[in-house]
Motif scaffolding. Structure first.
Motif, short mmCIF file in Angstrom:
data_model
loop_
_atom_site.label_atom_id
_atom_site.label_comp_id
_atom_site.label_asym_id
_atom_site.label_seq_id
_atom_site.Cartn_x
_atom_site.Cartn_y
_atom_site.Cartn_z
N GLU A 140 0.82 -1.42 -0.27
CA GLU A 140 0.08 0.03 0.25
C GLU A 140 1.08 1.38 0.10
N ALA A 141 0.51 2.53 -0.96
CA ALA A 141 0.90 3.84 -1.18
C ALA A 141 -0.23 5.15 -0.29
N THR A 142 0.52 6.17 0.40
CA THR A 142 -0.38 7.30 0.89
C THR A 142 -0.27 7.98 -0.67
N ILE A 143 -1.13 8.83 -1.52
CA ILE A 143 -1.29 9.16 -2.08
C ILE A 143 -1.86 10.27 -1.63
N THR A 144 -0.98 11.36 -1.76
CA THR A 144 -1.79 12.86 -1.38
C THR A 144 -2.62 13.70 -2.72
N SER A 145 -3.52 13.79 -2.75
CA SER A 145 -4.57 14.11 -4.07
C SER A 145 -4.09 15.80 -4.27
N GLN A 146 -4.57 16.28 -5.88
CA GLN A 146 -3.96 17.38 -5.99
C GLN A 146 -5.21 18.73 -4.78
N ASP A 147 -5.97 17.92 -4.61
CA ASP A 147 -7.20 18.82 -3.49
C ASP A 147 -6.88 18.27 -2.13
N GLY A 148 -5.86 18.17 -1.56
CA GLY A 148 -5.11 17.40 -0.65
C GLY A 148 -5.75 16.09 0.36
N ASP A 149 -6.46 15.77 -0.80
CA ASP A 149 -7.51 14.26 -0.21
C ASP A 149 -5.90 13.60 -0.44
N LYS A 150 -6.34 12.48 1.10
CA LYS A 150 -5.99 11.02 1.26
C LYS A 150 -5.96 9.95 0.71
N LEU A 151 -5.38 9.62 -0.36
CA LEU A 151 -5.90 8.59 -1.31
C LEU A 151 -5.23 7.10 -0.48
N ARG A 152 -5.56 6.82 -1.34
CA ARG A 152 -4.78 5.14 -0.33
C ARG A 152 -4.90 4.42 -2.13
N SER A 153 -3.74 3.86 -2.20
CA SER A 153 -3.42 2.90 -3.31
C SER A 153 -2.56 1.21 -2.96
N VAL A 154 -3.24 0.58 -2.93
CA VAL A 154 -3.37 -1.13 -2.94
C VAL A 154 -2.93 -1.74 -4.28
N TRP A 155 -2.26 -2.03 -3.95
CA TRP A 155 -1.38 -3.48 -5.42
C TRP A 155 -0.79 -4.73 -4.51
N ILE A 156 -2.07 -5.42 -5.41
CA ILE A 156 -1.90 -7.22 -4.53
C ILE A 156 -1.72 -7.93 -5.73
N PHE A 157 -0.22 -9.01 -5.55
CA PHE A 157 0.56 -9.50 -6.09
C PHE A 157 0.22 -11.06 -6.06
N ALA A 158 -0.66 -11.86 -6.78
CA ALA A 158 -0.54 -12.81 -6.33
C ALA A 158 -0.07 -13.99 -7.71
N ASP A 159 0.18 -14.76 -7.70
CA ASP A 159 0.91 -15.70 -8.43
C ASP A 159 -0.05 -15.49 -9.55
N GLY A 160 0.96 -14.63 -10.59
CA GLY A 160 0.94 -14.03 -12.01
C GLY A 160 -0.61 -13.81 -12.22
N TYR A 161 -0.36 -12.96 -11.01
CA TYR A 161 -1.52 -11.75 -11.49
C TYR A 161 -1.53 -11.05 -10.23
N GLN A 162 -1.83 -9.29 -10.84
CA GLN A 162 -2.00 -8.54 -10.38
C GLN A 162 -3.02 -7.75 -10.39
N ALA A 163 -2.92 -6.84 -9.08
CA ALA A 163 -4.13 -5.64 -9.53
C ALA A 163 -3.64 -4.56 -8.80
N LEU A 164 -4.07 -3.27 -9.00
CA LEU A 164 -3.80 -1.83 -8.94
C LEU A 164 -5.31 -1.01 -8.67
N THR A 165 -5.32 -0.72 -7.31
CA THR A 165 -6.09 0.00 -7.41
C THR A 165 -6.58 0.67 -6.42
N THR A 166 -6.64 2.16 -6.48
CA THR A 166 -6.57 3.92 -5.80
C THR A 166 -8.18 4.71 -4.94
#
Length: 236
Positions: free
Chosen positions: A27-53
């Protein structure tokens, strides 16, 4: 002596990048242009991945992308299966250069740094699964998982995400995710984002689950309160 120390440090760092598995959730914490705190979660499984904010405070869904992945050296190669920001990227292959240690994942040429959430444990359902059937009125209805229309659920040791999409039309239908536990045959999801209905954020759903011949049998009530009995097959 100084040169030897530098070479030793470089060799160790390179070894860490090459040998360290990315399997799990980050996970990463990102600050948007409006100052909102966004959460970015990256899941890695065997052969597949998904990245969501999504918005860390409200759970408002912002974007997701994912598909297959492979790591060679310090480069992740992804074949995109879904991308909510740019559907035209579906079917395209992209390369992402990273620097990684045991607990940190940094995207080179970016300020974003991900911290490890888990390493694929303790959840017994970690991996990528495709919806392969439903049981309705006692009758099992199977689905061909090789077709382009897919509903995938990807899980680390503590995180889950489902995504409905079509690799042929490049259409994205919906997604949701958060944390999960598997205790004594009970699978519990706690929703942190839901693209179709933000009011579901924060609720927990409990299901019975069994692994039968390698398939995940899943039954309970959906987020709408409807009874469901699903069958999921592990992606190869």
């Amino acid at each position: 002596m100084a040169k030897f120390i530098v070479l030793l440090i470089c060799s160790f760092y390179t070894f860490s990048i090459n040998a360290q598995s990315l399997i799990g959730a980050w996970e990463a914490t990102i600050t948007s242009q409006d100052g909102d705190k966004l959460r970015s979660v990256w899941i890695f499984a065997d052969g597949y991945q998904a990245l969501t904010t999504y918005d860390a405070a409200t759970g408002e869904f912002l974007n997701t992308n994912g598909g297959t992945w492979d790591l060679k050296g310090d480069v992740i190669t992804e074949l995109i299966e879904f991308n909510t920001d740019n559907g035209e990227l579906v079917g395209e292959e992209i390369n992402i250069k990273i620097a990684a240690t045991k607990d940190l994942l940094h995207i080179v040429d970016s300020k974003i740094e991900y911290k490890r959430i888990d390493n694929g444990k303790p959840g017994v359902l970690n991996g990528a699964w495709l919806m392969s059937g439903r049981v309705r009125n006692g009758e099992t209805q199977l689905r061909d998982i090789d077709k382009p229309r897919k509903t995938m659920k990807i899980l680390s040791g503590t995180r889950f995400q489902w995504i409905a999409y079509n690799t042929e039309t490049k259409q994205f239908m919906g997604t949701g995710g958060g944390t999960y536990t598997t205790i004594n045959g009970e699978y519990t999801e706690t929703i942190e984002f839901f693209s179709k209905d933000n009011s579901k954020v924060g609720i927990s759903l409990k299901f019975n689950y069994k692994l039968i011949d390698g398939k995940w049998h899943h039954s309970g009530l959906s987020s709408k309160g409807d009874p469901i009995q699903e069958i999921w097959s592990k992606r190869n």
